[in-house]
Each structure stands twice: as C-alpha cells, then as structure tokens.
Design a protein around this motif. Structure first.
Motif, PDB file in Angstrom:
ATOM      1  N   HIS A  25      -3.712  -5.440 -19.218  1.00  0.00           N
ATOM      2  CA  HIS A  25      -2.982  -4.176 -19.101  1.00  0.00           C
ATOM      3  C   HIS A  25      -1.673  -4.276 -19.880  1.00  0.00           C
ATOM      4  N   THR A  29       3.298  -0.117 -15.829  1.00  0.00           N
ATOM      5  CA  THR A  29       2.649   0.826 -14.910  1.00  0.00           C
ATOM      6  C   THR A  29       1.215   0.399 -14.639  1.00  0.00           C
ATOM      7  N   GLN A  33      -0.345  -0.989 -11.082  1.00  0.00           N
ATOM      8  CA  GLN A  33      -1.474  -0.299 -10.461  1.00  0.00           C
ATOM      9  C   GLN A  33      -2.641  -1.262 -10.253  1.00  0.00           C
ATOM     10  N   HIS A  34      -2.854  -2.148 -11.207  1.00  0.00           N
ATOM     11  CA  HIS A  34      -3.894  -3.177 -11.061  1.00  0.00           C
ATOM     12  C   HIS A  34      -3.596  -4.063  -9.845  1.00  0.00           C
ATOM     13  N   GLU A  37      -4.256  -2.106  -6.669  1.00  0.00           N
ATOM     14  CA  GLU A  37      -5.682  -1.783  -6.514  1.00  0.00           C
ATOM     15  C   GLU A  37      -6.388  -2.974  -5.880  1.00  0.00           C
ATOM     16  N   ARG A 122      -4.463   5.419  -3.153  1.00  0.00           N
ATOM     17  CA  ARG A 122      -4.224   5.263  -4.596  1.00  0.00           C
ATOM     18  C   ARG A 122      -3.139   6.222  -5.078  1.00  0.00           C
ATOM     19  N   ILE A 125       0.279   5.007  -3.930  1.00  0.00           N
ATOM     20  CA  ILE A 125       0.671   3.832  -4.708  1.00  0.00           C
ATOM     21  C   ILE A 125       1.028   4.239  -6.137  1.00  0.00           C
ATOM     22  N   HIS A 126       0.265   5.152  -6.716  1.00  0.00           N
ATOM     23  CA  HIS A 126       0.567   5.624  -8.070  1.00  0.00           C
ATOM     24  C   HIS A 126       1.971   6.256  -8.106  1.00  0.00           C
ATOM     25  N   VAL A 129       4.567   3.485  -7.926  1.00  0.00           N
ATOM     26  CA  VAL A 129       4.663   2.788  -9.208  1.00  0.00           C
ATOM     27  C   VAL A 129       5.441   3.639 -10.213  1.00  0.00           C
ATOM     28  N   GLN A 130       5.146   4.923 -10.267  1.00  0.00           N
ATOM     29  CA  GLN A 130       5.866   5.810 -11.192  1.00  0.00           C
ATOM     30  C   GLN A 130       7.361   5.843 -10.887  1.00  0.00           C
TER      31      GLN A 130
END
Length: 161
Positions: A25, A29, A33-34, A37, A122, A125-126, A129-130
């Motif tokens: 990745h 970001t 996310q990885h 996940e 998700r 979490i997204h 992260v943002q």
C-alpha cells in the motif's frame, strides 16, 4: 492454556499479515485501512458469524491479558512506524506517533461496540483514518489521480504540479 495459545497464535498471524501487507500500500491512508481491516474488521466478522466466538470474545480477557497487551503494543509500534515514515518531521509530531496509534486502536476497539455490522465498522474506521491522515503533516500529499488514455492503454498518472 489452550485458549490462551489460540489467542496468541491468532494475534501473531494478524501482525505478520499486517506487516507483510503494508509494503503493498503506497499511501498512509491505505496502510492504516489495511491494518484495521486485518486487526479489527475481520475478527468482528468472525464474532458476528459465530455465537460461540461472540461468547468467548464477549467475556473477560483476564485469561490472556498479557497476550492482548503485547499484541496492542506491537500494533502500536507498527502504526506509529507507518505514521513516522509518512510525516515530514516525525520529531515534531504533537501528539507523538505512539499516542496517535494508541488513540486509533482504542477508537477502533470502541467502534466494535456501536457498529451495526462489518460494513458500518469499516465506515467508522475509514472516517477515523481520514481524520488522522488529514491532521498529520505528511511529507508529501499525493494529488488526485487522473486517468489518461495513451496509445491503446489506460495509464494512471498524477497531475503535474
């Protein structure tokens, strides 16, 4: 002791997968996310599919508290390393990369108690992260990708700055 060994093995496997996947990745970001996940969403899905796993994970963590704490410390290190690698001046980070990592891990843990399902988790979490990535002084913020068609094939390129 068997349950404790299962937890330890599971955490070790997740950490290996997280570490090996980070290199695939390019952006912070995508890396974060990885991480979440693998560490948060997948176990959440397992618990949602299995009532027995839900009972197990819903109980006390005292039987393997040190294993869970060690896993969280290792995850904190992985996340803080990724953050430090992405920022312009890691020493100038306030709060520190370690504190940011701990906040993210704690938030993701809390999200599990309010998420309706894995997709909702998700999404939470997204958003986290943002928020974090936007607030960090990244060494370079990649511009939006644009698609360009070149001699019979599509090629992704960054706009010239």
């Amino acid at each position: 002791d068997l349950l404790r060994a299962v937890v330890e093995r599971g955490q070790d496997q997740m950490l290996r997968e997280i570490r090996s996947g980070l290199a695939t990745h390019a952006s912070l970001t995508a890396q974060l996310q990885h991480v979440f996940e693998v560490w948060s969403v997948r176990p959440f899905e397992v618990v949602a599919r299995s009532p027995a796993a839900g009972e197990l994970m819903g109980g006390s963590y005292d039987f393997a508290r040190d294993v869970f704490e060690r896993g969280a410390q290792q995850l904190t290190q992985v996340i803080s390393d990724a953050i430090r690698a992405a920022v312009a001046e890691a020493g100038a980070l306030q709060p520190s990369a370690e504190v940011v990592a701990r906040i993210m891990i704690a938030a993701a843990h809390g999200f599990k108690s309010v998420a309706r399902d894995a997709q909702d988790l998700r999404g939470l979490i997204h958003a986290l992260v943002q928020l974090v990535v936007t607030a960090l002084p990244l060494s370079r913020r990649p511009g939006p990708l644009r698609r360009r068609v070149a001699s019979g094939g599509k090629k992704l390129s960054r706009p010239k700055s």
